[in-house]
Design an enzyme around this catalytic site. Structure first.
Site: not given
Ligand code: NAI
Length: 267
Positions: A15, A72-73, A136
């Site tokens: 995202l 992030g997370g 989570y």
């Molecule tokens: P993703 O895993 O592709 O991106 C998350 C990013 O956060 C990664 O690049 C990772 O390196 C970074 N990250 C993780 N832990 C970290 C830390 N301790 N310090 C710094 N960076 C850290 O996930 P996505 O799909 O892009 O999701 C983004 C956000 O949206 C997340 O918070 C997720 O929980 C939330 N979300 C996403 C959904 C989806 O359908 N893609 C649905 C609901 C929520």
């Protein structure tokens, strides 16, 4: 541009990469954060690689930031330690640093998993009590509550987006209700940034899906008008996936598989 400096956390993720493009016209500087490499620094970008669990680094990163998009997370269930460091401590560092830096607003990627134990047959709105389906999901409810506290005590505005399933297209039957297209995700974030006053809001992040579980009146206040719909993929999804047993937790509950999955026990 509308803003001087917008921070996007999780900017190396799926995202984050969507917003790295679509928010480009809205900020003189886009500060991109992740703990993973962010690639080439493009014009108008500032990169800040750090772990969100690193309090001092987050405080340094936040200086001069006007608006935060916090993505992030850990994006799914994990051990409590990972959830604690990345999501709970990370979320706290973001809000506390935002307070000290005088940030106006945080837009937070919450999740359907904050309310994942409602049944799929129920329609809920943003006022429905949280019902997390995983550790989570609990971390998402924690940051939603943190955002409420920082608004009530300090006036920092927040829009918590309970995102359903934000992927290129819906690939299973549950996503016919929960899907959020990348374009609609961008629109929702832009509306959350541009609406002059938002106070504290919880909205659902889904496209214009007729199977939706949610009454998203709050998002309409932001002027969010989804352009896409999972309905366009209904026939394809029905042909490629089985119906499933409606009594199975993964089919019965809004959180899907997260509600059905087991629990990470501490070693
Ligand atoms: P993703 O895993 O592709 O991106 C998350 C990013 O956060 C990664 O690049 C990772 O390196 C970074 N990250 C993780 N832990 C970290 C830390 N301790 N310090 C710094 N960076 C850290 O996930 P996505 O799909 O892009 O999701 C983004 C956000 O949206 C997340 O918070 C997720 O929980 C939330 N979300 C996403 C959904 C989806 O359908 N893609 C649905 C609901 C929520």
């Amino acid at each position: 541009p509308a803003f001087k400096n917008i921070l996007i956390t999780g900017a190396a993720g799926a995202l984050g990469n969507v917003l790295r493009e679509s928010l480009r016209p809205y900020a003189a500087t886009l500060t991109l954060n992740d703990r993973e490499p962010l690639g080439e620094v493009r014009e108008n970008e500032r990169h800040f690689v750090c772990d969100l669990a690193d309090r001092d680094a987050v405080f340094e990163m936040m200086r001069g930031i006007e608006m935060v998009i916090h993505l992030g997370g850990a994006p799914r269930e994990n051990t409590f330690q990972v959830i604690l460091d990345s999501n709970i401590a990370g979320g706290y560092h973001i809000y506390e640093a935002a307070r000290q830096a005088g940030v106006k607003r945080v837009i937070y990627a919450s999740s359907v998993h904050a309310i994942g134990f409602y049944e799929c047959t129920q329609t809920i709105d943003a006022a429905a009590p949280q019902r997390p389906d995983s550790l989570y999901g609990v971390s998402k409810t924690f940051v939603e509550n943190l955002s409420r506290y920082y608004f009530d005590k300090f006036g920092i505005e927040s829009v918590c987006m309970r995102i359903g399933s934000c992927f290129p297209k819906p690939v299973d039957r549950r996503m016919l209700a929960t899907w959020l297209s990348y374009d609609d995700f961008s629109q929702l974030c832009i509306r959350a940034l541009m609406t002059p006053s938002v106070g504290h809001m919880i909205v659902y992040g889904n496209s214009d899906n007729s199977a939706s579980f949610w009454d998203n009146t709050q998002a309409a206040y932001l002027g969010y008008r989804p352009k896409d719909s999972a309905d366009a993929y209904r026939a394809e999804v029905y042909a490629s996936t089985p119906a499933g047993d409606p009594r199975h937790p993964a089919v019965r509950f809004q959180g899907g598989q997260f509600a059905a999955d087991g629990h990470y026990e501490d070693p």
